[in-house]
Design a protein around this motif. Sequence first.
Motif, mmCIF file in Angstrom:
data_model
loop_
_atom_site.group_PDB
_atom_site.id
_atom_site.type_symbol
_atom_site.label_atom_id
_atom_site.label_comp_id
_atom_site.label_asym_id
_atom_site.label_seq_id
_atom_site.Cartn_x
_atom_site.Cartn_y
_atom_site.Cartn_z
ATOM 1 N N VAL A 104 0.856 -1.193 0.000
ATOM 2 C CA VAL A 104 0.000 0.000 0.000
ATOM 3 C C VAL A 104 0.888 1.236 0.000
ATOM 4 O O VAL A 104 1.690 1.431 0.918
ATOM 5 N N VAL A 105 0.757 2.051 -1.031
ATOM 6 C CA VAL A 105 1.464 3.331 -1.066
ATOM 7 C C VAL A 105 0.588 4.346 -0.362
ATOM 8 O O VAL A 105 -0.421 4.800 -0.907
ATOM 9 N N GLY A 106 0.947 4.679 0.870
ATOM 10 C CA GLY A 106 0.134 5.608 1.636
ATOM 11 C C GLY A 106 0.334 5.425 3.127
ATOM 12 O O GLY A 106 1.133 4.592 3.584
ATOM 13 N N HIS A 107 -0.440 6.188 3.876
ATOM 14 C CA HIS A 107 -0.327 6.243 5.333
ATOM 15 C C HIS A 107 -0.956 5.018 5.985
ATOM 16 O O HIS A 107 -2.019 4.562 5.565
ATOM 17 N N ARG A 108 -0.304 4.511 7.010
ATOM 18 C CA ARG A 108 -0.844 3.395 7.779
ATOM 19 C C ARG A 108 -1.465 3.918 9.068
ATOM 20 O O ARG A 108 -0.815 4.616 9.844
ATOM 21 N N ALA A 109 -2.726 3.580 9.295
ATOM 22 C CA ALA A 109 -3.392 3.937 10.550
ATOM 23 C C ALA A 109 -3.159 2.826 11.564
ATOM 24 O O ALA A 109 -3.278 1.641 11.237
ATOM 25 N N GLU A 110 -2.830 3.207 12.792
ATOM 26 C CA GLU A 110 -2.546 2.210 13.825
ATOM 27 C C GLU A 110 -3.819 1.596 14.393
ATOM 28 O O GLU A 110 -3.772 0.541 15.031
#
Length: 456
Positions: free
Chosen positions: A287-293
Amino acid sequence: MTAEAAAPPVSAGMTAAGGDRPLRIALLTYKGNPFCGGQGVYVRHLSRELARLGHRVEVIGAQPYPVLDEGVPVTELPSLDLYRQPDPFRTPRPGEYRDWIDALEVATMWTGGFPEPLTFSLRARRHLAARRGDFDVVHDNQTLGYGLLGVDRLGVPLVTTIHHPITVDRRLDLDAAAGWRRRASVRRWYGFTRMQKRVARRLPSVLTVSGSSRQEIVDHLGVREDRVHVVHIGADTRLFSPDPAVAEIPGRIVTTSSADVPLKGLVHLVEALAKLRTENPDAHLVVVGHRAEEGPVAGAIERHGLQGAVQFVKGITDAELVDLVRGAQVACVPSLYEGFSLPAAEAMATGTPLVATTGGAIPEVAGPDGETCLAVPPGDAGALSAALGRLLGDPALRRRLGAAGRERVLRRFTWEQAARGTVEHYREAIEERGRRSPDSPAARRSADAPAQLAGG
């Protein structure tokens, strides 16, 4: 009447389209990050291609500031940057306040609203007023703030791009909200959409990126159909191109998404991956993008034990991104809705076969099911899993769809085509502004008409 309220004489550069005369363009963007969100990508690539066509384009933006290609200057109009990492929703120190616009920005944030479209438009209006005569046209990139309604009085035409109505995001976020408190918070956050709706209805010229978005702008925002024009955007086909030297990685699926944005449909792709891996254990997702915890995506990854099968990457270079897409066996756009879908066009430009939903304008970009992509209904994890499994198991189909996708992008969706189409609308706006100017020949003829009739 103040000097600012009175329309000054229109300069020679503004009285007519000027044929092929290079234009002086102010391109406004209240958010310019080219690595997160389509608006920043749009500004970067469109400004570069406008400059290549010989126009003088200056990008005027706020934080996160645009990252532009060589030869395109940026003018920074700083906000208080209230949402920056690592301290989002911060309270500024007293010495940071410069004027009443800063106070308005903080007050709106304190009450749960999103102030940046309004406050950037006010700062941009003030900046443009101090630079009368510097530009032939002002191009707003979906700010849609009240401040822009005064641009016409500065003697320069305004053209606005609306990628898609943010009311679509609002509806999807409300659908995903759990509990009345969360729904109330979402409604307050999207309060700025009321302003954008009022402003959009008063705009003389609106550009959008797809026929699907055009219809939604008419239906959701109430803009007259004759004021909304489609100029397709596309991929940087010089950068996003096939390279046989980059080896395919077995089972790799790539997508571009932010984990915490329901509209992007990433949670459905994670669910699809879990189904797929029961038959194809090599299948994995980048996934190219931000990871939510935390949240639905993080919960799905943990629930299905996919921690080792889902990788998030961000902050990579253009070259690294292109090689990442080239090395995937399949690219996927799982969005519930897209106003255009740059990730689809970019993946197709590399020759990487695509699985995409039919949400919003995606079919307009990705093309017919089975000819240039495999298309599935939005939000259907089972259909996603089946399409991904079909492509991963059929090298001939991957080659055929990849080649057809590349050819479609070259034919219809390039940034040079987008820039040329945009310039046509700039020139039309300049011509229309010239006709409406008090000093234009058409306006003088109209003013003389009553006297001529009285004398006749």
